[in-house]
Motif scaffolding. Sequence first.
Motif, PDB file in Angstrom:
ATOM      1  N   THR A  27      -2.626 -34.209   5.266  1.00  0.00           N
ATOM      2  CA  THR A  27      -3.706 -34.008   6.720  1.00  0.00           C
ATOM      3  C   THR A  27      -3.344 -32.825   7.549  1.00  0.00           C
ATOM      4  OG1 THR A  27      -3.400 -35.232   8.566  1.00  0.00           O
ATOM      5  CG2 THR A  27      -5.746 -34.969   6.937  1.00  0.00           C
ATOM      6  N   GLY A  28      -3.802 -31.695   7.679  1.00  0.00           N
ATOM      7  CA  GLY A  28      -3.399 -30.362   8.456  1.00  0.00           C
ATOM      8  C   GLY A  28      -4.745 -29.508   8.871  1.00  0.00           C
ATOM      9  N   LYS A  29      -3.614 -28.676   9.148  1.00  0.00           N
ATOM     10  CA  LYS A  29      -4.417 -27.384   9.554  1.00  0.00           C
ATOM     11  C   LYS A  29      -3.847 -26.254   8.794  1.00  0.00           C
ATOM     12  CE  LYS A  29      -5.610 -28.322  14.359  1.00  0.00           C
ATOM     13  NZ  LYS A  29      -5.551 -28.100  16.625  1.00  0.00           N
ATOM     14  N   SER A  64      -9.088 -19.451   9.132  1.00  0.00           N
ATOM     15  CA  SER A  64      -8.708 -20.467  10.112  1.00  0.00           C
ATOM     16  C   SER A  64      -9.618 -21.744   9.602  1.00  0.00           C
ATOM     17  CB  SER A  64      -8.288 -20.346  11.605  1.00  0.00           C
ATOM     18  OG  SER A  64      -9.064 -20.252  11.839  1.00  0.00           O
ATOM     19  N   SER A  91      -9.207 -26.742   8.611  1.00  0.00           N
ATOM     20  CA  SER A  91      -8.339 -27.760   8.161  1.00  0.00           C
ATOM     21  C   SER A  91      -9.021 -28.136   7.260  1.00  0.00           C
ATOM     22  CB  SER A  91      -8.754 -28.682   8.988  1.00  0.00           C
ATOM     23  OG  SER A  91     -10.431 -29.273   9.484  1.00  0.00           O
ATOM     24  N   ARG A 121      -7.728 -31.043   4.511  1.00  0.00           N
ATOM     25  CA  ARG A 121      -7.441 -32.970   4.389  1.00  0.00           C
ATOM     26  C   ARG A 121      -7.156 -33.063   2.295  1.00  0.00           C
ATOM     27  NH1 ARG A 121     -12.497 -33.382   5.387  1.00  0.00           N
ATOM     28  NH2 ARG A 121     -14.011 -34.567   4.237  1.00  0.00           N
ATOM     29  N   ASP A 144       1.047 -28.454  12.277  1.00  0.00           N
ATOM     30  CA  ASP A 144       1.018 -29.838  12.327  1.00  0.00           C
ATOM     31  C   ASP A 144       0.040 -30.829  10.866  1.00  0.00           C
ATOM     32  OD1 ASP A 144       0.142 -28.877  14.821  1.00  0.00           O
ATOM     33  OD2 ASP A 144      -2.238 -28.822  14.950  1.00  0.00           O
TER      34      ASP A 144
END
Length: 207
Positions: A40-42, A60, A62, A64, A180
């Motif tokens: 998971t992240g951005k 931009s 996110s 997963r 992240d």
Amino acid sequence: MSRILLLAALALCLVAGIARAGDSATDRLAARLEAIHALTGKFTQSRQEPGPDGAVSHSSGSFRLLRPIFFAWDIEAPDSQLVIADGQYLWHYDRDLETVTRRPLNTQQTQTPLQVLAGDRAALEQRYTVSDTGRGRFQLEPKEKTAGFRRLTLVFNGDALAGMEVLDNLGQQLMIEFSDVDSAAKLGPGDFEFQPPKDADLFYHDQ
């Protein structure tokens, strides 16, 4: 290839697996990707039109991911769109236009970054030239003219996937950076279920 389908293919590229590891550039890339199970992240991405003065757009959101074929790519700005693979279908939900598009998820027939890594090592070697260009960068160039891009570069920071760079057949450049990133995320197939909103216009392409 449309921008959304290319993004979908890129996301799927992350969750696909390769079988073995060894000493070639293909093997070294495989060894890094084998360690990925769930993420998971951005992300932030930029797309530049062809030419040195080509217009640049940014977005931009996110993401997963769950190997081998589940992913959600959620664009949050400047528009709002969701691309999600539930194991059977690839969905594209444009929240602003209130439209939902569905296509079968077929990793064997799609000549995209998805196909690059969705098969086994033998298929990768047969269809693409893989180069280890140093500093954690692996470049893939398709051998077949039917591929949806000219060049794909995967960028690693240590063992972590840090970004992607794509040059498509129209000369557009797509650059994606990840942040992240959580490689210990607890995800299951249920995290990728999608139900179209009742008021959305539906466009199903089941061939």
